[in-house]
Enzyme design. Structure first.
Site, short mmCIF file in Angstrom:
data_model
loop_
_atom_site.label_atom_id
_atom_site.label_comp_id
_atom_site.label_asym_id
_atom_site.label_seq_id
_atom_site.Cartn_x
_atom_site.Cartn_y
_atom_site.Cartn_z
CG MET A 77 4.70 4.93 -3.90
SD MET A 77 4.78 3.77 -2.53
CE MET A 77 5.06 2.28 -3.46
CG MET A 137 8.90 2.59 -2.64
SD MET A 137 9.04 2.15 -0.91
CE MET A 137 7.54 1.18 -0.70
N GLY A 164 -2.32 -1.60 5.03
CA GLY A 164 -3.03 -2.03 6.23
C GLY A 164 -4.27 -2.87 5.97
CG ASP A 176 4.22 -1.26 -3.41
OD1 ASP A 176 3.42 -0.37 -3.75
OD2 ASP A 176 3.90 -2.24 -2.72
CG MET A 231 -1.22 6.08 -0.97
SD MET A 231 -0.67 4.44 -1.51
CE MET A 231 0.10 3.76 -0.04
CB SER A 282 2.10 -5.31 -2.07
OG SER A 282 3.37 -4.68 -2.09
CG HIS A 301 1.84 2.20 -5.92
ND1 HIS A 301 1.76 1.96 -4.56
CD2 HIS A 301 1.64 3.54 -6.07
CE1 HIS A 301 1.53 3.09 -3.92
NE2 HIS A 301 1.46 4.07 -4.81
CG HIS A 328 0.32 -3.18 -5.53
ND1 HIS A 328 -0.48 -2.22 -6.12
CD2 HIS A 328 1.10 -2.51 -4.64
CE1 HIS A 328 -0.22 -1.03 -5.61
NE2 HIS A 328 0.75 -1.17 -4.71
CG ASP A 373 -0.95 0.28 -1.50
OD1 ASP A 373 -0.72 -0.67 -0.73
OD2 ASP A 373 -0.11 0.76 -2.27
C1 DX5 Z 1 3.31 1.10 0.83
C2 DX5 Z 1 3.05 0.25 -0.39
C3 DX5 Z 1 2.09 -0.86 -0.14
C4 DX5 Z 1 2.54 -1.86 0.87
C5 DX5 Z 1 1.35 -2.39 1.59
O1 DX5 Z 1 4.07 2.19 0.46
O2 DX5 Z 1 2.52 1.06 -1.43
O3 DX5 Z 1 1.71 -1.48 -1.35
O4 DX5 Z 1 3.27 -2.92 0.33
O5 DX5 Z 1 1.77 -3.21 2.61
P1 DX5 Z 1 0.86 -3.68 3.82
O6 DX5 Z 1 -0.26 -4.47 3.23
O7 DX5 Z 1 1.79 -4.48 4.64
O8 DX5 Z 1 0.37 -2.43 4.51
ZN ZN Z 2 1.58 0.10 -3.24
#
Ligand code: DX5
Ligand code: ZN
Length: 219
Positions: free
Chosen positions: A67, A36, A176, A34, A136, A7, A65, A32, A174
């Site tokens: 969000m 937002m 952790g 992200d 998620m 990501s 992705h 990936h 996605d």
């Molecule tokens: C969270 C994102 C993830 C995030 C994951 O909202 O959608 O893609 O970057 O990051 P890690 O791998 O650090 O949990």
């Molecule tokens: Zn993501």
């Protein structure tokens, strides 16, 4: 072996071109991205100008992705980026069936994401039509959060649901994902793992991707 999708959220934004150098020569499968909006999630990341610059720096498939609220407004723009997968949230789409069809008509794979508290049954009537279901495994909005343990059971239940309905959907997770959680997720049936903080910032991120993939082999 699971696919790995680093990501960009965890990248050093002052040195994106340098980050894409290791990414391109790594075994990573997808990039990936992200997005937002500060409305659907309590954070703002980056938008199309940044993604267009990044898209020019890699030939690997982009997993976008979103969000954001009303992601259907951006299908054409995501298509024009050259995205392989347009990834929308079930919670953000009032007319999810139509949105999935429109993503397909635009020539992209359709991924639908579920927040940790959203039950799998909300996808029952669209599962046959989607290419990827993304669970998620943290609350969306921030990188570096701890993995939510009950996600493993959700993955196993989704695997059963996909088998029972004859859907061809892949399972993505996605949040952790790291050396500890990756093999457990692979055993539960995950096909694609997004990983941010466990890879970016490492002395040798390409080696970390290789290690994560190896840990999911025969897990
Ligand atoms: C969270 C994102 C993830 C995030 C994951 O909202 O959608 O893609 O970057 O990051 P890690 O791998 O650090 O949990
Ligand atoms: Zn993501």
């Amino acid at each position: 072996m699971s696919m790995i999708a680093p990501s960009l959220l965890a990248a050093d934004f002052g040195h994106i071109a340098r980050e894409m150098e290791w990414f391109n020569r790594s075994e990573a499968d997808w990039l990936h991205l992200d997005v937002m909006d500060g409305v659907f999630v309590p954070n703002i990341s980056f938008g199309f100008p940044v993604m267009e610059a990044v898209a020019r720096l890699t030939t690997k498939p982009l997993d976008v992705h979103l969000m954001i609220v009303q992601p259907e407004k951006f299908i054409t723009q995501v298509r024009d980026l050259g995205a392989h997968v347009m990834n929308v949230h079930q919670e953000a789409c009032v007319h999810l069936y139509r949105t999935v069809q429109q993503i397909h008509e635009a020539g992209m794979k359709a991924a639908v994401s579920l927040c940790p508290a959203t039950p799998l049954c909300t996808l029952e009537d669209v599962l046959a039509d989607v290419d990827v279901v993304m669970l998620m495994t943290v609350e969306p909005g921030f990188g570096g959060q701890p993995f939510i343990e009950h996600s493993l059971d959700k993955v196993r239940r989704l695997r059963q649901m996909i088998a029972a309905t004859g859907s061809h959907a892949l399972i993505e997770v996605d949040g952790g994902v790291n050396r500890t959680t990756a093999p457990r997720l692979a055993r539960a049936g995950v096909d694609i793992m997004v990983t941010g903080s466990a890879v970016f910032g490492k002395a040798d991120p390409a080696e970390e991707v290789r290690m994560l993939k190896a840990l999911t082999t025969n897990a």
